[in-house]
Design a protein around this motif. Structure first.
Motif, mmCIF file in Angstrom:
data_model
loop_
_atom_site.group_PDB
_atom_site.id
_atom_site.type_symbol
_atom_site.label_atom_id
_atom_site.label_comp_id
_atom_site.label_asym_id
_atom_site.label_seq_id
_atom_site.Cartn_x
_atom_site.Cartn_y
_atom_site.Cartn_z
ATOM 1 N N GLY A 1 -19.299 26.204 48.298
ATOM 2 C CA GLY A 1 -18.607 27.450 48.609
ATOM 3 C C GLY A 1 -17.099 27.294 48.619
ATOM 4 N N THR A 2 -16.430 28.344 49.054
ATOM 5 C CA THR A 2 -14.968 28.340 49.143
ATOM 6 C C THR A 2 -14.558 28.597 50.592
ATOM 7 O OG1 THR A 2 -15.021 30.667 48.453
ATOM 8 C CG2 THR A 2 -14.605 29.036 46.744
ATOM 9 N N GLU A 3 -13.268 28.757 50.823
ATOM 10 C CA GLU A 3 -12.771 28.863 52.183
ATOM 11 C C GLU A 3 -13.385 30.040 52.939
ATOM 12 O OE1 GLU A 3 -10.845 27.685 55.530
ATOM 13 O OE2 GLU A 3 -11.068 26.603 53.619
ATOM 14 N N LYS A 4 -13.674 31.140 52.253
ATOM 15 C CA LYS A 4 -14.266 32.294 52.940
ATOM 16 C C LYS A 4 -15.640 31.936 53.528
ATOM 17 C CE LYS A 4 -16.256 34.106 48.619
ATOM 18 N NZ LYS A 4 -16.191 35.143 47.578
ATOM 19 N N HIS A 5 -16.386 31.106 52.811
ATOM 20 C CA HIS A 5 -17.693 30.693 53.312
ATOM 21 C C HIS A 5 -17.548 29.730 54.486
ATOM 22 C CE1 HIS A 5 -18.514 31.667 48.957
ATOM 23 N NE2 HIS A 5 -19.330 32.484 49.577
ATOM 24 N N ALA B 1 -16.742 31.676 57.558
ATOM 25 C CA ALA B 1 -17.846 32.521 58.017
ATOM 26 C C ALA B 1 -18.941 31.721 58.720
ATOM 27 C CB ALA B 1 -18.435 33.282 56.831
ATOM 28 N N TYR B 2 -19.140 30.462 58.331
ATOM 29 C CA TYR B 2 -20.343 29.755 58.781
ATOM 30 C C TYR B 2 -20.094 28.471 59.567
ATOM 31 C CZ TYR B 2 -22.661 32.846 55.419
ATOM 32 O OH TYR B 2 -23.112 33.941 54.737
ATOM 33 N N PHE B 3 -18.924 27.863 59.458
ATOM 34 C CA PHE B 3 -18.735 26.496 59.958
ATOM 35 C C PHE B 3 -19.118 26.358 61.429
ATOM 36 C CE2 PHE B 3 -16.618 22.859 61.734
ATOM 37 C CZ PHE B 3 -16.670 21.896 60.746
ATOM 38 N N VAL C 1 -28.628 40.728 49.135
ATOM 39 C CA VAL C 1 -27.532 40.077 49.858
ATOM 40 C C VAL C 1 -26.228 40.435 49.156
ATOM 41 C CG1 VAL C 1 -28.989 38.173 50.639
ATOM 42 C CG2 VAL C 1 -27.678 37.937 48.533
ATOM 43 N N PRO C 2 -25.110 40.474 49.879
ATOM 44 C CA PRO C 2 -23.820 40.824 49.258
ATOM 45 C C PRO C 2 -23.442 39.855 48.134
ATOM 46 C CG PRO C 2 -23.661 40.885 51.657
ATOM 47 C CD PRO C 2 -24.988 40.258 51.335
ATOM 48 N N ARG C 3 -22.711 40.361 47.168
ATOM 49 C CA ARG C 3 -22.264 39.523 46.043
ATOM 50 C C ARG C 3 -21.453 38.334 46.542
ATOM 51 N NH1 ARG C 3 -17.504 39.700 43.613
ATOM 52 N NH2 ARG C 3 -17.073 41.742 44.559
ATOM 53 N N GLU C 4 -20.684 38.508 47.635
ATOM 54 C CA GLU C 4 -19.849 37.427 48.163
ATOM 55 C C GLU C 4 -20.667 36.246 48.694
ATOM 56 O OE1 GLU C 4 -19.404 40.565 48.738
ATOM 57 O OE2 GLU C 4 -17.394 40.991 47.928
ATOM 58 N N ASN C 5 -21.973 36.427 48.832
ATOM 59 C CA ASN C 5 -22.805 35.327 49.323
ATOM 60 C C ASN C 5 -23.024 34.238 48.278
ATOM 61 O OD1 ASN C 5 -23.037 36.994 51.560
ATOM 62 N ND2 ASN C 5 -25.203 36.498 51.889
ATOM 63 N N LEU C 6 -22.633 34.502 47.034
ATOM 64 C CA LEU C 6 -22.687 33.452 46.016
ATOM 65 C C LEU C 6 -21.704 32.346 46.390
ATOM 66 C CD1 LEU C 6 -23.532 32.385 43.170
ATOM 67 C CD2 LEU C 6 -21.566 33.681 42.269
ATOM 68 N N LEU C 7 -22.193 31.109 46.454
ATOM 69 C CA LEU C 7 -21.311 29.962 46.695
ATOM 70 C C LEU C 7 -20.623 29.654 45.370
ATOM 71 C CD1 LEU C 7 -23.694 27.815 48.958
ATOM 72 C CD2 LEU C 7 -21.811 29.322 49.661
#
Length: 673
Positions: free
Chosen positions: A142-146, A149-151, A280-286
């Motif tokens: 993933g990228t920084e947004k992921h 969101a999850y760390f 699931v939202p498109r942004e959920n793609l890692l």
């Protein structure tokens, strides 16, 4: 012949067949078959420069004996899962953050995995699923947004997660996965589907009970931009998919089944998953290696093959972790077997006291090579971890290639070696090794799957040989076999036909010379590589590439194993040379010699090629017997240097007290006062 007479004859044969060292009197020492005593603390420091972490972590468990059952016998899978869950929560409550170790000090993360392997392998695997696979996929793919969101939720186990790659019909062949993620441009969502029964996600850790989300590997399908209604398949990508709500109920379109009881690791809640129109939202793609915008435009800085390789390359850490955990089990098993062998007395010379089982040459032949290999694998695994950290830091392609090849090969070699060693150690402990409380059965059952997951060992060994062949063909298509990776730079001289004088040199000084031993092991690798390239070239034209490869498969696997053994010996000797203490260094050198000489002795290729003449084989046999006797003199201190405390080892026949007190108490007997 009555029983007493048979026993007398047997004792006589045993006494005549060997002159073993008594555990106290040690007559072999007078014949020079004894290594010098060394400081155990110094040896431990030579092995581990972060050993303080071991003491801290194991101290946490000292105060929770309820989380350290000596046997898992009678536990249901639900009870074992709860045990593993509570063990993990105990670590987190004590202030340890595996995910932060993973990000900021990867050495500590992998070391923690080795340590926890002796607490409970289910705990080790559950930690690996949560932090290396689930957490690692978020961080690496993933990228920084992921990450934002999850760390924190992953770190604190507030968001238990899964790594949903394997399917019922496809495991190691990731490129052929069938699960689909189709972009709905109108809603800006991915629609996740399981197209048929073969695409059910299977053996997914954390899925059956705990998992609330997962990294799902699916074929990324996007409507073409030509307006013709076609669908473009961009291959396998990773997408974060929620699985359960806060109450633990499966979300709409998600079905999960428990995979049930397994041969081992029943503390890990493996499940199978079906997706039916899950949005699931498109942004959920890692999307570190490939992204899709709202219009459906796909972008990647890599070609399809390089992107796929980069995606899988980011998962190398799982193999490193399994290698470290397998090493932990190997150390534990060897510790139990050697301590028991030193304590247990059986038979002896007529009229004399019984002698320790470990003083029999047959027992030394079984166990001393395992002890030597445990040390050699230790040094090589430490190198692998450092290289992995270097690859993550620098992103250098040659370092990444080294780590990929070495992690694949070591994972396959070490897990297979440990599986075999567990059986040898069990047998070396006789009937008492069969008692569940002495842990061999549990270790064998729990560890067995290490040979399969994170890459089946046979598949991984083929990858190693494939990489060696590629380097050979790319660099030396018209030259003698010379070098592949940086740790095999010296192949040029090593791959030439042996000097007749060297083939017949039987002096111990020559046989123990690291230059001879590494040259011999590399000769074997170079010879196998050269002849394999010739065979594949011969058969490919007639059979085609796939069938030629299949025809040569035994040769391919032998090459990979030979390569890994030469690498292990190389790093073993480096460990010997770096040890600052002379007495420790002598023991390490003796074990390194045993490791290499045993491989040369057991491979008929050296004799067939006349690399080792007949009289030299006999000299190697004599030297190995002598070195094993030397190792026996310090075998108990050598396993003590692993510093596995009794409350973690928990096998009554292998505790440092070296008596049967704990064992008889487990069976319900009160100790004799």
């Amino acid at each position: 012949m009555d029983a007493s007479k048979r026993l007398e004859v047997l004792q006589k044969h045993l006494a005549e067949g060997s002159t073993p060292a008594h555990v106290v009197a040690a007559p072999t020492a007078s014949r020079g078959a004894s290594l010098p005593r060394f400081d155990i603390g110094v040896m431990e420091a030579c092995l581990d420069d972060i050993a303080s972490l071991k003491e801290e972590v194991y101290e946490v468990f000292r105060h929770r004996p309820d989380l350290l059952p000596s046997s898992l016998e009678g536990l249901s899978k639900e009870e074992h899962r709860e045990l593993a869950r509570q063990q993990l929560l105990l670590l987190l409550k004590a202030g340890y953050s595996p995910l932060r170790f993973y990000v900021h000090d990867i050495r500590k993360y992998f070391y923690l995995g080795e340590l926890l392997a002796l607490v409970d392998l289910s705990l080790t695997v559950k930690m690996g699923v949560q932090y290396s696979l689930w957490g690692g996929s978020i961080l690496n793919l993933g990228t920084e947004k992921h990450r934002k969101a999850y760390f924190e939720d992953i770190d604190k186990f507030r968001l238990p997660g899964c790594f949903a790659m394997t399917e019922l019909h496809h495991g190691s062949n990731v490129a052929a996965l069938q699960t689909e993620a189709v972009l709905d441009v109108a809603t800006d969502e991915w629609i996740i589907n399981t197209p048929d029964e073969g695409a059910l996600k299977w053996w997914i850790g954390n899925a059956a009970e705990d998992g609330r989300a997962g990294t799902v590997f699916a074929r990324l399908k996007v409507p073409s931009l030509d307006g013709q209604g076609n669908i473009v398949d961009h291959g396998v990508h990773a997408i974060v998919v929620p699985l359960r709500d806060a109450s633990g109920q499966c979300l709409p379109g998600v079905e999960i089944r428990d995979c049930g009881y397994k041969v081992g690791l029943n503390g890990v809640d493996n499940g199978s998953i079906r997706f039916s129109g899950v949005r699931v939202p498109r942004e959920n793609l890692l999307d570190r290696f490939g992204s899709v915008d709202s219009s459906g435009q796909y972008r990647s800085p890599f070609s399809a093959s390089r992107r796929f390789a980069a995606t899988l390359g980011e998962l190398t850490g799982g193999r490193v972790g399994l290698t470290c955990s397998s090493l932990g089990v190997l150390k534990g098993a060897v510790t139990v077997a050697i301590r028991y062998g030193a304590m247990r007395r059986q038979f002896g010379p007529a009229g004399g006291a019984e002698i320790s089982v470990l003083d029999y040459r047959s027992q030394q032949e079984k166990l001393m090579p395992l002890l030597a290999s445990a040390y050699g694998i230790h040094f090589t695994t430490r190198y692998l971890v450092l290289q992995y950290a270097e690859a993550k830091r620098t992103k250098e392609e040659d370092v990444i290639a080294d780590v990929h090849a070495l992690s694949a090969g070591l994972k396959a070699y070490v897990t297979s070696y440990t599986a075999n060693a567990l059986s040898v150690c069990r047998e070396a402990c006789g009937g008492h090794g069969y008692a569940a409380v002495n842990r061999f059965g549990m270790w064998r059952s729990d560890h067995d799957i290490f040979q399969t997951f994170e890459g089946d060992n046979t598949v991984l060994l083929q990858q190693v040989s494939g990489l060696l062949l590629k380097k050979y063909k790319d660099r030396f298509a018209v030259a003698p076999v010379t070098a592949t990776y940086r740790y095999l730079r010296q192949w040029a001289a090593d791959s030439l036909p042996p000097n007749p004088l060297v083939s017949h040199d039987t002096s111990p000084r020559h046989l123990r010379d690291p230059a001879f031993l590494i040259r011999a092991l590399r000769y074997r690798t170079g010879r196998l590589l050269f002849t394999l390239a010739q065979r594949l070239n011969k058969h490919t034209g007639r059979l085609g590439q796939f069938h030629a490869w299949n025809k040569c498969l035994s040769h391919i696997l032998a090459l990979a194993r030979a390569h890994i053994e030469s690498v292990i010996y190389t790093h073993f000797i480096e460990g010997v040379n770096k040890c600052p203490d002379a007495d420790c260094r002598k023991s390490l050198k003796a074990m390194a010699d045993v490791f290499a000489l045993q491989r040369i002795q057991s491979d008929v290729m050296f004799r067939n090629d006349d690399y080792v003449a007949a009289e030299k084989v006999k000299a190697i046999n004599r030297l190995l017997e002598h070195l094993r006797m030397e190792m026996r003199s310090q075998a108990v201190p050598l396993v003590d240097a692993f510093n596995i405390p009794d409350h973690i080892l928990r096998a009554p026949i292998g505790l440092q007290s070296q008596d049967y007190t704990n064992y008889v108490e487990v069976a319900g007997w009160s100790p004799v006062m």
